[in-house]
Design an enzyme around this catalytic site. Structure first.
Site, PDB file in Angstrom:
ATOM      1  N   ASP A 162      50.940  57.956 -60.008  1.00 51.02           N
ATOM      2  CA  ASP A 162      50.850  56.513 -60.253  1.00 51.02           C
ATOM      3  C   ASP A 162      49.604  55.961 -59.576  1.00 51.02           C
ATOM      4  OD1 ASP A 162      53.031  55.671 -61.800  1.00 51.02           O
ATOM      5  OD2 ASP A 162      54.373  55.995 -60.111  1.00 51.02           O
ATOM      6  N   LYS A 199      50.284  57.918 -48.264  1.00 56.99           N
ATOM      7  CA  LYS A 199      50.252  59.174 -49.022  1.00 56.99           C
ATOM      8  C   LYS A 199      49.208  60.144 -48.458  1.00 56.99           C
ATOM      9  CE  LYS A 199      53.279  58.458 -52.356  1.00 56.99           C
ATOM     10  NZ  LYS A 199      54.162  59.323 -53.089  1.00 56.99           N
TER      11      LYS A 199
END
Ligand SMILES: Cc1ncc(COP(=O)(O)O)c(C=O)c1O
Length: 407
Positions: free
Chosen positions: A121, A76
């Site tokens: 998340d 990410k």
């Protein structure tokens, strides 16, 4: 569960998709992030795992290890930071900021009151918080009830303000949108819905770096035949799979490898989208040990790429992801030990399941399979509990293995 995608198309990468994501734009994203201090300057390693390949009855298993991308622990780090940079460039055209200098913090005084917000998340929020800290802008992160405190702490450590809600992921997305609307903040989300495409597009485009590095890898330069026949890609909202698969589709056209997207049984939004022939919601509880993949809603923009491109969608139970984490951590004479978190190991779990009935996806002794470990021990205590060993201890064994096997 496995479904052969009825809408897959075997044709060159279409121009309308190329206008949204392309190898060229992936290259530009990579260049803009190249100087960011948080990223591993050498990219990430690509390992061949011959022991695993022999066990599964395929010619080769390649593993791209994104746990090494950055101290943030996941792939990410390639998404939110470039999306934030591009957003700032669009918001402040008159300031003529230089992309590379934004992440070096050169304009922090001008950006001190600029605020971005996102639900997460864990991994996306951590990457956004780190990028905002480097840039010098304000960052607010909304966490739902199931995000553990050990995922919260590193986000806060990058200076983000945390808003905790009692609802689930989808509710945290709504809260982020409401707070943004009320306060004039900007949402930097990795998922897209109708009318919200630019930022998630930039996030997905950032993931193209993974495919680019794979294509450049030494190991592959020396191997005969196609780079790989099958690629297993973890599915959350679909952005990761779309970013990597679109790159390989553009590169190989009709000859592209077989793509298999793997999701948790309880968070099967992409599998349900394949069944419905349009972006759909998950049918399960959307609560899985694979925290990064526990998404209830398909990214609208990602689905535009996945529907024509992915051959198979499948779901796996939590215990198979945990078994895959242990298998990657295990040391063997032949295979390097790797720290793969719950979502990172899901691609291998999908491969192991299909290797029991390989004809379904035309896996055979000639197959060369690419897996991408998308995270390391991003929740260290959960990792230790599930694998029975700490990530640090597996890394120490990895260092020894690499030393022993250095040529
Ligand atoms: C470790 C990990 N792998 C895979 C994914 C899936 O990415 P996407 O939600 O873009 O499909 C995520 C998403 O958060 C993740 O954290």
């Amino acid at each position: 569960m496995l479904i052969a995608n009825p809408n897959v198309k075997y044709e060159p990468y279409p121009d309308d998709l190329k206008r949204i994501m392309s190898i060229q734009k992936a290259r530009e994203s990579r260049a803009a992030l190249a100087g960011w201090s948080q990223l591993n300057r050498n990219g990430t390693p690509l390992y061949s795992l011959p022991g695993l390949a022999a066990k599964l009855g395929v010619a080769e298993v390649l593993l791209k290890d994104e746990s090494q991308r950055s101290a943030l622990g996941s792939f990410k780090a390639l998404g939110a930071p470039i999306a934030l940079v591009r957003l700032i460039l669009r918001q402040f055209p008159e300031n003529c900021f230089a992309a590379e200098e934004l992440l070096a913090g050169k304009y922090r005084s001008a950006l001190a009151s600029f605020t971005v917000i996102s639900a997460t998340d864990g991994n996306h929020g951590r990457a956004l918080a780190a990028a905002a800290q480097s840039v010098g802008c304000r960052c607010v992160i909304v966490l739902h009830a199931n995000v553990s405190t050990e995922r919260e702490e590193p986000i806060a450590a990058y200076g983000a303000e945390i808003v905790r809600i009692s609802g689930n992921y989808d509710e945290s997305v709504e809260t982020a949108a409401e707070l943004a609307e009320k306060n004039g903040w900007l949402v930097v989300s990795d998922t897209s819905y109708e009318g919200y495409e630019e930022i998630p597009r930039d996030v997905m485009q950032g993931y193209g770096t993974i495919a680019a590095e794979i294509m450049e890898a030494e190991t592959l330069q020396h191997s005969a035949g196609p780079v790989c026949t099958h690629v297993f890609l973890q599915g959350g909202v679909g952005g990761f799979a779309a970013g990597v698969a679109s790159y390989l589709w553009e590169l190989y056209g009709e000859q592209r490898p077989t793509f298999v997207v793997v999701e948790p049984e309880q968070a099967d939004c992409l599998y349900q989208s394949a069944r419905a022939g349009k972006a759909a919601k998950a049918t399960g509880s959307v609560d899985s040990v694979m925290a990064g993949l526990a998404c209830g809603d398909t990214s609208w923009l990602a689905w535009k790429f996945l529907q024509p491109c992915v051959d198979f969608f499948m779901t796996i139970p939590d215990d198979e992801a945990v078994a895959a984490m242990r298998s990657l951590a295990d040391s063997s004479e032949e295979d390097v030990p790797v720290v793969a978190g719950e979502s990172g190991a899901a691609g291998l779990a999908g491969l192991v399941r299909l290797a029991r009935d390989p004809m379904q996806v035309a896996l055979n002794a000639e197959s060369r399979v690419l897996l991408i470990n998308t995270e390391g021990d991003t929740a260290p205590e959960v990792y230790r509990e599930l694998v029975g060993e700490s990530g640090a201890s597996v890394m120490a064994r990895q260092a020894n293995w690499l030393k022993r096997n250095a040529q």
